[in-house]
Design a protein around this motif. Structure first.
Motif: not given
Length: 274
Positions: A112-122
């Motif tokens: 779990v990182f500060q910047d979430f690191n989720l993929l916007d295309t999913l």
């Protein structure tokens, strides 16, 4: 690996050299950064030792430049140590070949990182499913696991939403769901509240407590924030690349918070807290 079952994951591999209940054991870990052109070296970690037992919730704290971020990068396999050993679930990560290490990290660690690191295309659901998809799980296994963890974290209504369609707090919950959907042996969190407002930060930290206390998730969190650290069971302070001291929570959260403030004052060279 089994999908998310609201139980702590079973060990991967045999426990050979670490204590039986140790999920993580760091031995004499040293990291030296060098500039080949100038010959100047900087030592970030100096023979650091650390043990995290199954079911623990540990916060790593320390002044800027103390080595806490370097430690997390080494534990995550994002950097290599100059010397020393990192044992996770009885396996020495330093002795693994690159392909084996990548597979081991994917199955045993959650991030779990500060910047979430989720993929916007999913969608959020697709983001959360990634660890299971990468591990070759079939859809009939993946979907129930994703729905279960999203329900547990209170975000099941956002299954088909994209990251940009939900709040930062909901994005971070999705990032936590992705980190634990495969039941990792160890959850690593790097300043997880750094991009959240105070209400979302408290909600996330309470969520970490719930994961730890209800499911038995083992958590190691790097944070500079004493309030965040007060949610953990144990605080390990690092100074000049070595473990400086430890605090074990034995009272209520407010008392533990005050102990942490006093510890940070010592680390910064003060004589007390006003």
């Amino acid at each position: 690996m089994q999908p998310f079952h609201l139980t702590q994951a079973a060990p991967h591999g045999q426990m050979h050299a670490a204590p039986q209940n140790a999920v993580l054991q760091v031995r004499n870990l040293t990291k030296v950064y060098g500039n080949a052109r100038t010959g100047v070296q900087a030592t970030a970690l100096k023979g650091l030792n650390l043990t995290v037992e199954r079911g623990d919730f540990v916060s790593i704290m320390g002044p800027s430049g103390s080595g806490k971020s370097t430690l997390l990068n080494l534990l995550a396999g994002l950097d290599t140590a100059s010397s020393g050993e990192i044992w996770v679930q009885g396996q020495n990560m330093a002795s693994m070949r690159q392909n084996d290490l990548a597979l081991f990290r994917r199955r045993n660690l959650g991030f779990v990182f500060q910047d979430f690191n989720l993929l916007d295309t999913l969608t959020l659901g697709e983001n959360i499913a990634l660890p299971l998809s990468l591990d070759g799980k079939k859809n009939q296994e993946i979907r129930p696991a994703v729905l279960k963890v999203m329900s547990f974290l209170g975000i099941n209504e956002y299954l088909n939403r994209y990251p940009y369609e939900v709040s930062g707090g909901q994005q971070q919950r999705a990032a936590v769901a992705r980190a634990v959907v495969h039941n990792p042996s160890l959850l690593l969190a790097d300043e997880p509240t750094g991009n959240l407002d105070s209400a979302s930060s408290r909600a996330l930290l309470e969520l970490f407590q719930r994961l730890n206390q209800t499911i038995g998730t083992t958590i190691l969190m790097v944070t500079h924030d004493p309030l965040s650290a007060s949610y953990s069971r144990r605080v390990v302070s690092i100074k000049d690349g070595q473990v400086h001291s430890e605090l074990q929570r034995s009272a209520d959260q407010q008392a533990f918070f005050q102990q942490i403030l006093n510890l940070l004052a010592q680390l910064e060279g003060s004589h007390g807290v006003a």
